[in-house]
Motif scaffolding. Structure first.
Motif, PDB file in Angstrom:
ATOM      1  N   TRP A   2       0.820  -1.208   0.000  1.00 45.54           N
ATOM      2  CA  TRP A   2       0.000   0.000   0.000  1.00 45.54           C
ATOM      3  C   TRP A   2       0.853   1.256   0.000  1.00 45.54           C
ATOM      4  N   LYS A   3       1.871   1.328   0.824  1.00 50.32           N
ATOM      5  CA  LYS A   3       2.675   2.550   0.925  1.00 50.32           C
ATOM      6  C   LYS A   3       3.369   2.865  -0.396  1.00 50.32           C
ATOM      7  N   GLN A   4       3.841   1.846  -1.100  1.00 52.00           N
ATOM      8  CA  GLN A   4       4.474   2.085  -2.387  1.00 52.00           C
ATOM      9  C   GLN A   4       3.458   2.532  -3.425  1.00 52.00           C
ATOM     10  N   ALA A   5       2.272   1.935  -3.387  1.00 47.58           N
ATOM     11  CA  ALA A   5       1.229   2.327  -4.333  1.00 47.58           C
ATOM     12  C   ALA A   5       0.785   3.764  -4.109  1.00 47.58           C
ATOM     13  N   VAL A   6       0.566   4.132  -2.862  1.00 50.85           N
ATOM     14  CA  VAL A   6       0.064   5.475  -2.581  1.00 50.85           C
ATOM     15  C   VAL A   6       1.137   6.523  -2.860  1.00 50.85           C
ATOM     16  N   ALA A   7       2.413   6.149  -2.723  1.00 49.87           N
ATOM     17  CA  ALA A   7       3.491   7.090  -3.033  1.00 49.87           C
ATOM     18  C   ALA A   7       3.478   7.459  -4.514  1.00 49.87           C
ATOM     19  N   ARG A   8       3.061   6.546  -5.373  1.00 48.71           N
ATOM     20  CA  ARG A   8       2.966   6.822  -6.799  1.00 48.71           C
ATOM     21  C   ARG A   8       1.813   7.751  -7.131  1.00 48.71           C
ATOM     22  N   TRP A   9       0.811   7.768  -6.266  1.00 48.22           N
ATOM     23  CA  TRP A   9      -0.397   8.536  -6.562  1.00 48.22           C
ATOM     24  C   TRP A   9      -0.211  10.022  -6.271  1.00 48.22           C
ATOM     25  N   HIS A  10       0.724  10.339  -5.393  1.00 49.78           N
ATOM     26  CA  HIS A  10       1.103  11.713  -5.044  1.00 49.78           C
ATOM     27  C   HIS A  10       0.016  12.422  -4.233  1.00 49.78           C
ATOM     28  N   ASP A  11      -1.065  12.828  -4.862  1.00 46.76           N
ATOM     29  CA  ASP A  11      -2.066  13.640  -4.160  1.00 46.76           C
ATOM     30  C   ASP A  11      -3.390  12.895  -4.143  1.00 46.76           C
ATOM     31  N   ILE A  12      -3.817  12.491  -2.931  1.00 45.11           N
ATOM     32  CA  ILE A  12      -5.074  11.759  -2.790  1.00 45.11           C
ATOM     33  C   ILE A  12      -6.150  12.686  -2.243  1.00 45.11           C
ATOM     34  N   SER A  13      -7.250  12.757  -2.975  1.00 42.63           N
ATOM     35  CA  SER A  13      -8.441  13.442  -2.484  1.00 42.63           C
ATOM     36  C   SER A  13      -9.437  12.359  -2.090  1.00 42.63           C
ATOM     37  N   PRO A  14      -9.662  12.146  -0.801  1.00 41.35           N
ATOM     38  CA  PRO A  14     -10.490  11.003  -0.374  1.00 41.35           C
ATOM     39  C   PRO A  14     -11.897  11.052  -0.956  1.00 41.35           C
ATOM     40  N   SER A  15     -12.336   9.922  -1.536  1.00 35.00           N
ATOM     41  CA  SER A  15     -13.686   9.828  -2.091  1.00 35.00           C
ATOM     42  C   SER A  15     -14.734   9.935  -0.993  1.00 35.00           C
ATOM     43  N   THR A  16     -14.480   9.315   0.144  1.00 35.26           N
ATOM     44  CA  THR A  16     -15.244   9.461   1.375  1.00 35.26           C
ATOM     45  C   THR A  16     -14.198   9.516   2.489  1.00 35.26           C
ATOM     46  N   LEU A  42     -13.107  -6.170   5.383  1.00 34.79           N
ATOM     47  CA  LEU A  42     -13.313  -7.172   6.425  1.00 34.79           C
ATOM     48  C   LEU A  42     -14.215  -6.642   7.529  1.00 34.79           C
ATOM     49  N   ASP A  43     -15.301  -5.962   7.096  1.00 33.99           N
ATOM     50  CA  ASP A  43     -16.347  -5.428   7.987  1.00 33.99           C
ATOM     51  C   ASP A  43     -15.892  -4.250   8.838  1.00 33.99           C
ATOM     52  N   LEU A  44     -14.822  -3.569   8.439  1.00 37.84           N
ATOM     53  CA  LEU A  44     -14.360  -2.392   9.171  1.00 37.84           C
ATOM     54  C   LEU A  44     -14.535  -1.104   8.365  1.00 37.84           C
ATOM     55  N   THR A  45     -14.448  -1.182   7.048  1.00 37.59           N
ATOM     56  CA  THR A  45     -14.575  -0.001   6.191  1.00 37.59           C
ATOM     57  C   THR A  45     -16.031   0.104   5.748  1.00 37.59           C
ATOM     58  N   ASP A  46     -16.714   1.109   6.251  1.00 41.71           N
ATOM     59  CA  ASP A  46     -18.160   1.179   6.014  1.00 41.71           C
ATOM     60  C   ASP A  46     -18.510   1.575   4.591  1.00 41.71           C
ATOM     61  N   TYR A  47     -17.694   2.404   3.954  1.00 44.55           N
ATOM     62  CA  TYR A  47     -17.915   2.772   2.563  1.00 44.55           C
ATOM     63  C   TYR A  47     -16.660   2.423   1.771  1.00 44.55           C
ATOM     64  N   ASN A  48     -16.817   1.610   0.747  1.00 43.74           N
ATOM     65  CA  ASN A  48     -15.699   1.217  -0.106  1.00 43.74           C
ATOM     66  C   ASN A  48     -15.821   1.928  -1.443  1.00 43.74           C
ATOM     67  N   ALA A  49     -14.719   2.492  -1.907  1.00 43.67           N
ATOM     68  CA  ALA A  49     -14.787   3.277  -3.140  1.00 43.67           C
ATOM     69  C   ALA A  49     -13.412   3.394  -3.763  1.00 43.67           C
ATOM     70  N   PRO A  50     -13.378   3.628  -5.069  1.00 40.53           N
ATOM     71  CA  PRO A  50     -12.099   3.954  -5.688  1.00 40.53           C
ATOM     72  C   PRO A  50     -11.658   5.360  -5.289  1.00 40.53           C
ATOM     73  N   ILE A  51     -10.359   5.562  -5.279  1.00 40.14           N
ATOM     74  CA  ILE A  51      -9.800   6.897  -5.152  1.00 40.14           C
ATOM     75  C   ILE A  51      -9.626   7.426  -6.566  1.00 40.14           C
ATOM     76  N   LEU A  52     -10.223   8.568  -6.871  1.00 42.04           N
ATOM     77  CA  LEU A  52     -10.300   9.055  -8.238  1.00 42.04           C
ATOM     78  C   LEU A  52      -9.105   9.922  -8.587  1.00 42.04           C
ATOM     79  N   GLY A  53      -8.624   9.758  -9.826  1.00 39.16           N
ATOM     80  CA  GLY A  53      -7.588  10.611 -10.381  1.00 39.16           C
ATOM     81  C   GLY A  53      -8.139  11.453 -11.518  1.00 39.16           C
ATOM     82  N   SER A  54      -7.280  12.225 -12.159  1.00 38.26           N
ATOM     83  CA  SER A  54      -7.718  13.157 -13.196  1.00 38.26           C
ATOM     84  C   SER A  54      -8.271  12.441 -14.422  1.00 38.26           C
ATOM     85  N   ALA A  55      -7.875  11.179 -14.644  1.00 40.79           N
ATOM     86  CA  ALA A  55      -8.347  10.427 -15.810  1.00 40.79           C
ATOM     87  C   ALA A  55      -9.447   9.442 -15.461  1.00 40.79           C
TER      88      ALA A  55
END
Length: 395
Positions: free
Chosen positions: A30-44, A102-115
């Motif tokens: 996860w940490k390597q993946a999110v580092a590539r994304w640079h700027d995350i605007s949470p969907s929820t 695993l029943d802990l994340t109440d809303y599941n969603a993609p994190i959206l990018g510019s494309a």
């Protein structure tokens, strides 16, 4: 970075911006993946990086759970499209790809990018590319099942909601929008609810040591979380219910979240206290003007005369409203106390697809269940025949 596979999606019909082709990389860390994304605007609020930092740190080593983050980019420009925080796990002898939940994340969603897809054709092209990448993984998977997915993502349409196979989820969110005037909102509640909250506060504050606080010190917040664990565990045991939140991995997740995110205000711990005694607790998460409640507890019969559960919710709402929160999300689960606060239900969707022949029966069953939810009268009739509860209302 550990990349499992790479796929370039087929080019679909042209959208208003560009031809929709997508490249999918499946990443273990996860940490390597999110580092590539640079700027995350949470969907929820649940798509905040700190939520997944805590989640993957707790569950990445859990037996049978393997992180699997899909980094999807525009095939021609390399622009970020969506980031999907997923896992692969085994259940009923099949390998399932699903959100990190695993029943802990109440809303599941993609994190959206510019494309990110903006129309159904582009959404379908992305979905095909994702399925193709998952089918080519070295560690085979049989089914992708995405549940509890919001339709609206902070004012943007969720691309998953554009897919033909998406169907209604049996769960829903519960939102209260207070507007700018908190007192005016309070007067929209039933008179009996308002009077009971006022009475509860008077009863509670008869003790000169009584107080309400939002805890900003990390060590104190962890102490209150420990009280939450004890109080919730005691309550669930008295009801004879299966309770998972205090198992080692779930407890580690919540402790990670509080330890790392109280200091910056993403995780919020509030408490009713009498001296050092913890009477009630509420754990929530906040992004901007939206706050979501995720765990609540109280000390039980001793304090029942002041309804500490409802009282801590109202005190927390009042305090956060003064700090700019306008949307108070009671999350999933249609409990009676939520209705008393005048929640509006938020629809959620589910979607699943077979990734191998083993997954087909499960995907077909999911589709049939989703179809029934679109025909509530038939659903209710079948539930009566098979002795199932008619709704998801809870006391």
């Amino acid at each position: 970075m550990t990349v499992l596979t790479t796929s370039t999606g087929q080019v679909a019909a042209r959208s208003t911006r560009r031809a929709a082709g997508f490249r999918v990389e499946l990443v273990r860390d996860w940490k390597q993946a999110v580092a590539r994304w640079h700027d995350i605007s949470p969907s929820t609020p649940f798509q905040h990086p700190q939520w997944y930092d805590a989640w993957y740190a707790a569950f990445a080593g859990a037996e049978g759970v393997a992180p699997l983050i899909a980094v999807v980019t525009d095939a021609s420009t390399g622009e970020p499209a969506v980031l999907l925080p997923l896992i692969r796990r085994r259940q009923n002898n099949i390998a399932i790809v699903e959100f990190a939940d695993l029943d802990l994340t109440d809303y599941n969603a993609p994190i959206l990018g510019s494309a990110a897809p903006r129309d159904a054709k582009a959404a379908r092209a992305l979905w095909r590319s994702l399925l193709a990448a998952l089918r080519r993984m070295p560690e085979k998977a049989d089914l992708i099942r995405l549940r509890k997915v919001p339709v609206d993502l902070d004012g943007k349409l969720n691309p998953i909601a554009l897919l033909d196979a998406a169907g209604p989820c049996p769960l829903n969110g519960n939102l209260v929008a207070t507007g700018q005037d908190y007192d005016a909102w309070r007067y929209t509640l039933e008179k009996t609810v308002r009077k009971e909250l006022e009475r509860s506060w008077r009863v509670f504050t008869r003790d000169p040591a009584a107080s309400f606080a939002i805890i900003t010190d990390t060590d104190e917040a962890l102490r209150v979380l420990s009280a939450t664990e004890v109080q919730q565990g005691t309550r669930m045991q008295s009801l004879g219910l299966n309770y998972i939140l205090n198992d080692e991995t779930c407890a580690a997740f919540y402790r990670n979240l509080v330890r790392d995110a109280v200091g910056n205000g993403y995780a919020l711990v509030s408490a009713l206290m009498v001296g050092d005694e913890v009477v009630a607790t509420l754990l929530g998460i906040r992004t901007g003007s939206r706050y979501v409640m995720i765990r609540i507890s109280n000390a039980g019969e001793k304090w029942s005369n002041c309804s500490p559960g409802r009282l801590i919710i109202e005190r927390t709402m009042a305090a956060l409203h003064r700090d700019g929160v306008r949307a108070f999300d009671f999350s999933v689960g249609n409990y009676a106390y939520k209705r008393r606060f005048g929640v509006t239900r938020l629809p959620l969707i589910d979607i699943s697809a077979a990734l191998s022949w083993r997954g087909w029966p499960f995907a077909l069953r999911d589709r049939a269940v989703g179809t029934l939810r679109n025909h509530p009268q038939l659903d209710a009739r079948l539930r009566r025949v098979f002795g199932k509860p008619l709704s998801h209302e809870e006391n």
